[in-house]
Each structure stands twice: as C-alpha cells, then as structure tokens.
Design an enzyme around this catalytic site. Sequence first.
Site, PDB file in Angstrom:
ATOM      1  CB  SER A 113      -0.947   0.008   1.210  1.00  0.00           C
ATOM      2  OG  SER A 113      -1.841  -1.083   1.132  1.00  0.00           O
ATOM      3  CB  THR A 114       2.812   3.064   2.078  1.00  0.00           C
ATOM      4  OG1 THR A 114       3.502   2.167   2.959  1.00  0.00           O
ATOM      5  CG2 THR A 114       1.387   3.260   2.578  1.00  0.00           C
TER       6      THR A 114
END
Length: 201
Positions: free
Chosen positions: A9-10
């Site tokens: 996600s990041t």
Amino acid sequence: MLIGYARVSTDDQNLDMQVEALKKAGVSEDHIFTDKVSGAATKRDGLAGALRAVQEGDVLVVWSLDRLARSLKQLIDIMDFLDRSKIGFRAVTGAIDTTTAGGRLIIHVFGAVAEFERALIRERTRAGVAAAKARGVRVGRKLEATPEKIERAKGLIRGGMAFRAAAKEVGLAVSTLYRDIPGGASSLLDEENDVDIPADR
C-alpha cells in the site's frame, strides 16, 4: 507461462516477501509486476502491465486476493476478464487455483455473492423510494421553477388557493415554491395589505 503480481500500500512497505513467494510458486522474477499503491487506487500500472502480459493459457499468480482487489466487485471484474481470456488465476495463500475444478467453483461462488449483493442494493433502493413517496417526498427529477410558474402560483395564492394546492397546480414541489416565496401564503397576503404611509411631515 506464469505471470506474477505483487502490491503493497505504501512506499514504506516491502515487496520482498510477496516476490519471494511468487518465485517459489514458479514465477520467473522478470515476469513479476509490482505496485506500491493503495488497493482502492484506480490507477495501478503494475496490475495493468500484468493483465496486458498474460495471454490465453497463462496463469496470473498473486500472494493473496486482497493484493489483487480491495472490493468484491473489483475482484469479480478481474476474474471475468481472466475467464473470458482463458487465463488461469492462482493465489499463493488461500489455495485458490482456477485451473482446478475447486478453484473455479470458488470464483463462481464469489460471482453469486456479488450478484446477491447487487440485488440487495436494488431492493433497498426500491424500498427507500417507496418509503419516501409514502411520506410525500417527491422522488426523481426536480421540477424547474420558472418565473412564469412562480408568478402564476402567487396569483393563485392571492386569489385564495392554498399554498400546497397552488404548488401542485403549477407543477412545482412545495419546497421549491417556498424557496421563491419564503414567507409562504401569509407574506403574499401581507403584500396586498401593505399601505403606503407617507413620511411624517
């Protein structure tokens, strides 16, 4: 051919665990596509690349279903594409493999659940509309309040017609007419009763 897809996600998260799992599942490292974006993001270049790379007879391999999609609808859309293109799908965790009868059954169950969810939404929408109509709430396209309709309604109200009846007569919602006549019927009657009193001499 096996085509792999991995996502975190990041930028702070590491893809190594997923990539290693895909390699152990038989995917060549140069056939692994990756993304570092939220699953809800509409633009995922890695996934787009993986879906372009897979051809008929290939298998798309991911670490888990939530790496591929973040909603049931999104998952079903991708599965539909793979099925139409005669491309297999495998999730390393979860034991889902659409090249097997059991894996195909699971995907069909997902599709049935998605259709059930859509049917529930339609039912709730219809029930909400029916309840709103029962309360007298106008549902659908807003009626346009033209100057002609407003003036006609004012004339009817001054002539003694009830505010709600006047709104219906000219084809406007009561709330719409109130926006143009904030004080309601009484304000129009007050206008007629106003007397132009000269200033003190």
